[in-house]
Each structure stands twice: as structure tokens, then as C-alpha cells.
Design a protein around this motif. Structure first.
Motif, PDB file in Angstrom:
ATOM      1  N   GLY A   1      -6.686  -1.153   6.330  1.00 40.75           N
ATOM      2  CA  GLY A   1      -7.118  -1.256   7.790  1.00 40.75           C
ATOM      3  C   GLY A   1      -8.115  -2.414   7.927  1.00 40.75           C
ATOM      4  O   GLY A   1      -8.381  -3.139   8.775  1.00 40.75           O
ATOM      5  N   LEU A   2      -9.250  -2.559   6.822  1.00 39.80           N
ATOM      6  CA  LEU A   2     -10.117  -3.668   6.691  1.00 39.80           C
ATOM      7  C   LEU A   2      -9.470  -5.026   6.856  1.00 39.80           C
ATOM      8  O   LEU A   2     -10.033  -5.878   7.655  1.00 39.80           O
ATOM      9  CB  LEU A   2     -11.029  -3.297   5.695  1.00 39.80           C
ATOM     10  N   VAL A   3      -8.470  -5.049   5.872  1.00 33.50           N
ATOM     11  CA  VAL A   3      -7.711  -6.506   5.950  1.00 33.50           C
ATOM     12  C   VAL A   3      -6.999  -6.673   7.135  1.00 33.50           C
ATOM     13  O   VAL A   3      -7.121  -8.059   7.822  1.00 33.50           O
ATOM     14  CB  VAL A   3      -6.924  -6.276   4.780  1.00 33.50           C
ATOM     15  N   ILE A   4      -6.553  -5.695   7.900  1.00 35.61           N
ATOM     16  CA  ILE A   4      -5.808  -5.967   9.296  1.00 35.61           C
ATOM     17  C   ILE A   4      -7.160  -6.402  10.266  1.00 35.61           C
ATOM     18  O   ILE A   4      -6.844  -7.555  10.914  1.00 35.61           O
ATOM     19  CB  ILE A   4      -5.249  -4.678   9.902  1.00 35.61           C
ATOM     20  N   LEU A   5      -8.097  -5.761  10.344  1.00 35.47           N
ATOM     21  CA  LEU A   5      -9.202  -6.049  11.109  1.00 35.47           C
ATOM     22  C   LEU A   5      -9.566  -7.408  10.645  1.00 35.47           C
ATOM     23  O   LEU A   5     -10.022  -8.264  11.924  1.00 35.47           O
ATOM     24  CB  LEU A   5     -10.327  -5.396  11.086  1.00 35.47           C
ATOM     25  N   ALA A   6      -9.811  -7.737   9.660  1.00 37.17           N
ATOM     26  CA  ALA A   6     -10.453  -9.273   9.159  1.00 37.17           C
ATOM     27  C   ALA A   6      -9.615 -10.335   9.548  1.00 37.17           C
ATOM     28  O   ALA A   6      -9.782 -11.290  10.077  1.00 37.17           O
ATOM     29  CB  ALA A   6     -10.814  -9.145   7.878  1.00 37.17           C
ATOM     30  N   SER A   7      -8.467  -9.927   9.189  1.00 34.24           N
ATOM     31  CA  SER A   7      -7.181 -11.114   9.496  1.00 34.24           C
ATOM     32  C   SER A   7      -7.101 -11.475  10.881  1.00 34.24           C
ATOM     33  O   SER A   7      -6.867 -12.639  11.276  1.00 34.24           O
ATOM     34  CB  SER A   7      -5.786 -10.831   8.752  1.00 34.24           C
ATOM     35  N   ALA A   8      -7.005 -10.314  11.783  1.00 30.13           N
ATOM     36  CA  ALA A   8      -7.067 -10.557  13.189  1.00 30.13           C
ATOM     37  C   ALA A   8      -8.303 -11.204  13.470  1.00 30.13           C
ATOM     38  O   ALA A   8      -7.990 -12.147  14.654  1.00 30.13           O
ATOM     39  CB  ALA A   8      -7.165  -9.195  13.980  1.00 30.13           C
ATOM     40  N   SER A   9      -9.376 -10.908  13.266  1.00 33.99           N
ATOM     41  CA  SER A   9     -10.675 -11.814  13.722  1.00 33.99           C
ATOM     42  C   SER A   9     -10.472 -13.221  13.204  1.00 33.99           C
ATOM     43  O   SER A   9     -10.993 -14.002  14.056  1.00 33.99           O
ATOM     44  CB  SER A   9     -11.735 -10.943  13.019  1.00 33.99           C
TER      45      SER A   9
ATOM     46  N   LEU B   1      -7.682  10.848  -2.832  1.00 35.84           N
ATOM     47  CA  LEU B   1      -8.699   9.897  -2.359  1.00 35.84           C
ATOM     48  C   LEU B   1      -8.354   8.537  -2.737  1.00 35.84           C
ATOM     49  O   LEU B   1      -8.732   7.447  -1.954  1.00 35.84           O
ATOM     50  CB  LEU B   1      -9.593  10.339  -3.418  1.00 35.84           C
ATOM     51  N   THR B   2      -7.613   8.220  -3.875  1.00 33.89           N
ATOM     52  CA  THR B   2      -7.311   6.750  -3.969  1.00 33.89           C
ATOM     53  C   THR B   2      -6.071   6.382  -2.889  1.00 33.89           C
ATOM     54  O   THR B   2      -6.057   5.140  -2.374  1.00 33.89           O
ATOM     55  CB  THR B   2      -6.103   6.855  -5.128  1.00 33.89           C
ATOM     56  N   VAL B   3      -5.313   7.253  -2.185  1.00 33.80           N
ATOM     57  CA  VAL B   3      -4.511   6.912  -1.262  1.00 33.80           C
ATOM     58  C   VAL B   3      -5.265   6.578   0.235  1.00 33.80           C
ATOM     59  O   VAL B   3      -5.078   5.602   0.828  1.00 33.80           O
ATOM     60  CB  VAL B   3      -3.515   7.993  -0.943  1.00 33.80           C
ATOM     61  N   ILE B   4      -6.325   7.384   0.428  1.00 28.59           N
ATOM     62  CA  ILE B   4      -7.403   6.988   1.436  1.00 28.59           C
ATOM     63  C   ILE B   4      -8.016   5.654   1.139  1.00 28.59           C
ATOM     64  O   ILE B   4      -8.177   5.043   2.194  1.00 28.59           O
ATOM     65  CB  ILE B   4      -8.281   8.231   1.621  1.00 28.59           C
ATOM     66  N   LYS B   5      -8.304   5.579  -0.037  1.00 31.21           N
ATOM     67  CA  LYS B   5      -9.208   4.109  -0.304  1.00 31.21           C
ATOM     68  C   LYS B   5      -8.090   2.915   0.003  1.00 31.21           C
ATOM     69  O   LYS B   5      -8.416   1.968   0.541  1.00 31.21           O
ATOM     70  CB  LYS B   5      -9.537   4.002  -1.897  1.00 31.21           C
ATOM     71  N   LEU B   6      -6.936   3.279  -0.549  1.00 34.51           N
ATOM     72  CA  LEU B   6      -5.906   2.011  -0.211  1.00 34.51           C
ATOM     73  C   LEU B   6      -5.667   1.701   1.242  1.00 34.51           C
ATOM     74  O   LEU B   6      -5.712   0.597   1.799  1.00 34.51           O
ATOM     75  CB  LEU B   6      -4.389   2.585  -0.955  1.00 34.51           C
TER      76      LEU B   6
ATOM     77  N   VAL C   1       0.579  -1.166   0.001  1.00 42.92           N
ATOM     78  CA  VAL C   1      -0.056   0.038  -0.147  1.00 42.92           C
ATOM     79  C   VAL C   1       0.953   1.233   0.132  1.00 42.92           C
ATOM     80  O   VAL C   1       0.611   2.188  -0.736  1.00 42.92           O
ATOM     81  CB  VAL C   1      -0.979   0.060   1.188  1.00 42.92           C
ATOM     82  N   ALA C   2       1.824   1.140   0.798  1.00 43.95           N
ATOM     83  CA  ALA C   2       2.947   2.296   0.682  1.00 43.95           C
ATOM     84  C   ALA C   2       3.558   2.417  -0.592  1.00 43.95           C
ATOM     85  O   ALA C   2       3.749   3.557  -1.004  1.00 43.95           O
ATOM     86  CB  ALA C   2       3.766   2.131   1.625  1.00 43.95           C
ATOM     87  N   GLY C   3       3.940   1.525  -1.179  1.00 44.06           N
ATOM     88  CA  GLY C   3       4.560   1.593  -2.653  1.00 44.06           C
ATOM     89  C   GLY C   3       3.777   2.070  -3.667  1.00 44.06           C
ATOM     90  O   GLY C   3       3.869   2.844  -4.311  1.00 44.06           O
ATOM     91  N   LEU C   4       2.364   1.561  -3.505  1.00 39.99           N
ATOM     92  CA  LEU C   4       1.322   2.171  -4.308  1.00 39.99           C
ATOM     93  C   LEU C   4       0.943   3.449  -4.235  1.00 39.99           C
ATOM     94  O   LEU C   4       0.464   4.208  -5.306  1.00 39.99           O
ATOM     95  CB  LEU C   4       0.009   1.201  -4.391  1.00 39.99           C
TER      96      LEU C   4
END
Length: 100
Positions: free
Chosen positions: A73-81, A63-68, A52-55
Motif C-alpha cells: 500500500g505504501l509503495v502504491i501511494l508513493a509511486s502514484a505521488s 502479522l507478516t502478511v499484514i506487513k507485506l 506480495v500475494a505469492g509471498l
């Protein structure tokens, strides 16, 4: 000729890919479900963060940076859960922790 920003972007993307590779090797090599989950969640979350940082360095709008960042953040929450649910299910089924 590559600019400094493009070179940094490529370095971050390659490092992110290496973290994904490390997580995959951990999945294949570690002895039990708990250490495999640890390898996958830690390495993949950091790898995705680097990607994400590289992209983010190459996109043209904030707006694209915020989406990335939102996706990360959603992937982190999902993977932890999901890792918590898998580990809890393994404990409830009586799968022992590897003692080495």
C-alpha cells in the motif's frame, strides 16, 4: 514434491516478475515521459501485488502478511505521488505529449 499452495505461490511470483519485466520494457520502448510513467506505475504496482500475494501464501504468521500488505500500500501511494510530480514537472517544462 510441490503442494498446491507452493505451486500457486511460484506462479504468482513468476507472474509478478513478468509484470516488472513488462514495466522495464515500457520504460525503454515508449516514446515520451508520460507513457513511460504509465507503464512503470501500472506494471510495477501490479507486479508487486502479485509478488506480495505469492509471498503471503508461504509465510507462517498473519502479522507478516499484514506487513507485506502495508508495504504494498505504501509503495502504491508513493509511486502514484511521484508519477504525478514527474508528469506535472514535465508539463511545466513544456514537454509535449506524444501524438503518434
Amino acid at each position: 514434491m510441490m503442494t498446491t499452495v507452493n505451486a500457486l505461490s511460484v506462479i504468482l511470483l513468476v507472474c509478478g516478475g513478468l509484470f516488472f519485466l513488462a514495466g522495464t520494457l515500457g520504460l525503454l520502448r515508449f516514446p515520451d515521459v508520460y507513457t513511460r510513467l504509465h507503464a512503470l506505475t501500472k506494471a510495477d504496482n501490479l507486479g508487486l501485488g502479485l509478488i506480495v500475494a505469492g509471498l503471503s501464501l508461504d509465510v507462517e504468521s498473519w502479522l507478516t502478511v499484514i506487513k507485506l500488505l502495508l508495504i504494498w500500500g505504501l509503495v502504491i501511494l508513493a509511486s502514484a505521488s511521484i508519477a504525478h510530480l514527474i508528469a506535472r514537472g514535465a508539463l511545466l517544462r513544456g514537454i509535449k505529449i506524444w501524438k503518434g
